[in-house]
Scaffold this motif. Structure first.
Motif, PDB file in Angstrom:
ATOM      1  N   ILE A   1       1.071  -1.118  -0.043  1.00 32.15           N
ATOM      2  CA  ILE A   1       0.116  -0.111   0.063  1.00 32.15           C
ATOM      3  C   ILE A   1       1.385   1.534  -0.394  1.00 32.15           C
ATOM      4  N   ILE A   2       1.558   1.626   0.827  1.00 28.16           N
ATOM      5  CA  ILE A   2       2.854   2.503   0.380  1.00 28.16           C
ATOM      6  C   ILE A   2       3.510   2.934  -0.678  1.00 28.16           C
ATOM      7  N   PHE A   3       4.135   1.600  -1.389  1.00 25.62           N
ATOM      8  CA  PHE A   3       4.653   1.227  -2.255  1.00 25.62           C
ATOM      9  C   PHE A   3       3.885   1.968  -3.357  1.00 25.62           C
ATOM     10  N   ALA A   4       2.711   1.233  -3.360  1.00 24.80           N
ATOM     11  CA  ALA A   4       1.405   2.114  -4.598  1.00 24.80           C
ATOM     12  C   ALA A   4       1.511   3.858  -4.164  1.00 24.80           C
ATOM     13  N   ALA A   5       1.628   3.920  -2.710  1.00 26.38           N
ATOM     14  CA  ALA A   5       1.471   5.709  -2.673  1.00 26.38           C
ATOM     15  C   ALA A   5       2.461   6.360  -2.787  1.00 26.38           C
ATOM     16  N   ALA A   6       4.264   5.567  -3.051  1.00 23.98           N
ATOM     17  CA  ALA A   6       4.630   6.342  -3.291  1.00 23.98           C
ATOM     18  C   ALA A   6       4.781   6.078  -4.566  1.00 23.98           C
ATOM     19  N   LEU A   7       4.386   5.678  -5.890  1.00 25.24           N
ATOM     20  CA  LEU A   7       4.909   4.792  -6.730  1.00 25.24           C
ATOM     21  C   LEU A   7       3.683   5.738  -7.641  1.00 25.24           C
ATOM     22  N   PHE A   8       2.765   6.098  -7.772  1.00 22.76           N
ATOM     23  CA  PHE A   8       1.374   6.263  -8.301  1.00 22.76           C
ATOM     24  C   PHE A   8       1.982   8.110  -8.574  1.00 22.76           C
ATOM     25  N   PRO A   9       1.790   8.870  -7.579  1.00 22.01           N
ATOM     26  CA  PRO A   9       2.240  10.576  -7.580  1.00 22.01           C
ATOM     27  C   PRO A   9       3.664  10.895  -9.250  1.00 22.01           C
ATOM     28  N   GLN A  10       4.505   9.692  -9.515  1.00 24.26           N
ATOM     29  CA  GLN A  10       5.745   9.664  -9.897  1.00 24.26           C
ATOM     30  C   GLN A  10       4.984  10.242 -11.401  1.00 24.26           C
ATOM     31  N   PHE A  11       3.914   9.488 -11.560  1.00 24.50           N
ATOM     32  CA  PHE A  11       3.505   9.211 -12.890  1.00 24.50           C
ATOM     33  C   PHE A  11       2.020  10.454 -12.571  1.00 24.50           C
ATOM     34  N   LEU A  12       1.845  10.682 -12.330  1.00 14.68           N
ATOM     35  CA  LEU A  12       0.066  11.779 -12.593  1.00 14.68           C
ATOM     36  C   LEU A  12       0.395  12.703 -12.377  1.00 14.68           C
ATOM     37  N   ASP A  13      -0.230  13.317 -13.116  1.00 10.48           N
ATOM     38  CA  ASP A  13      -0.147  15.000 -13.952  1.00 10.48           C
ATOM     39  C   ASP A  13      -1.253  15.723 -12.910  1.00 10.48           C
ATOM     40  N   VAL A  14      -0.759  16.437 -12.638  1.00 10.37           N
ATOM     41  CA  VAL A  14      -1.901  17.344 -11.819  1.00 10.37           C
ATOM     42  C   VAL A  14      -3.249  17.712 -12.871  1.00 10.37           C
ATOM     43  N   GLY A  15      -3.024  18.454 -14.099  1.00 11.29           N
ATOM     44  CA  GLY A  15      -3.435  18.549 -14.674  1.00 11.29           C
ATOM     45  C   GLY A  15      -4.392  18.014 -15.712  1.00 11.29           C
ATOM     46  N   ARG A  16      -4.559  16.555 -15.766  1.00 10.65           N
ATOM     47  CA  ARG A  16      -5.084  16.113 -16.276  1.00 10.65           C
ATOM     48  C   ARG A  16      -6.386  14.899 -14.998  1.00 10.65           C
TER      49      ARG A  16
END
Length: 206
Positions: free
Chosen positions: A127-142
């Motif tokens: 769960i913590i791994f996903a919480a750290a991984l996902f933000p690296q690939f999310l675009d706040v403008g989308r």
């Protein structure tokens, strides 16, 4: 999301998911003992656990666990105990003239699913791994949920592909494990690995 961002994510997940761990070991062992078809129920249980952890992370549970060490420790101890129990069970597993269980004694589909679900949920660090991984690939403008859906589905497809790979590898290994003495050594080796995973989880920190 941008195509190049998605490719970076896919590459990272492909390498991470393929790394031998409790999930892949569980799939391989179930394929050896019950065959690839029966191992599908184990794959379904593991995939359910992965999806639950990924969605829990997206809903903020990862941040909660990181901010609440005691809650995390309770989950970590429970997960470690489960992996240690799997290790002891594998170490003491009986051997026979063949590696596949007798059709009349093999576990039911629900039991295979539940055991795999427990294995997949035994490590709260996912769960913590996903919480750290996902933000690296999310675009706040989308759109957030569209991007999250792409990330989760991509993760599930790659993870499932590795499950099939390990299951087929286990099926090939089953022929080599026909002699009882090899089964005994394999059971003890896999038991030791599960115990090692449990010990590593027990010694880990957030």
């Amino acid at each position: 999301m941008a195509l190049h961002t998605w490719w970076l994510y896919v590459t990272a997940v492909f390498l991470i998911a393929g790394t031998p761990g409790p999930n892949m070991l569980h799939v391989m062992v179930q394929s050896i003992h019950h065959g690839p078809r029966r191992a599908l129920f184990s794959m379904a249980g593991l995939m359910s656990a992965v999806l639950l952890c990924l969605l829990a992370s997206a809903m903020g549970l990862g941040a909660l666990l990181k901010a609440s060490p005691r809650v995390f420790d309770v989950l970590r101890y429970a997960g470690a105990a489960y992996l240690l129990w799997l290790g002891i069970k594998a170490w003491r597993a009986p051997v026979s003239a063949g590696t596949e269980a007798d059709p009349h004694t093999r576990p039911r589909a629900g039991a295979l699913y539940a055991a795999a679900l427990g294995t997949g949920l035994s490590n709260p660090k996912l769960i913590i791994f996903a919480a750290a991984l996902f933000p690296q690939f999310l675009d706040v403008g989308r759109p957030f949920w569209t991007q999250l859906g792409i990330l989760v589905v991509s993760f599930a497809v790659i993870e499932g592909g590795w499950y099939v790979t390990y299951a087929l590898g286990g099926r090939s290994l089953a022929r080599w494990l026909a002699p009882a003495h090899r089964q005994r050594r394999f059971n003890r080796a896999t038991g030791a690995m599960f115990i090692g995973f449990g010990g590593a989880l027990l010694a880990s920190r957030v």
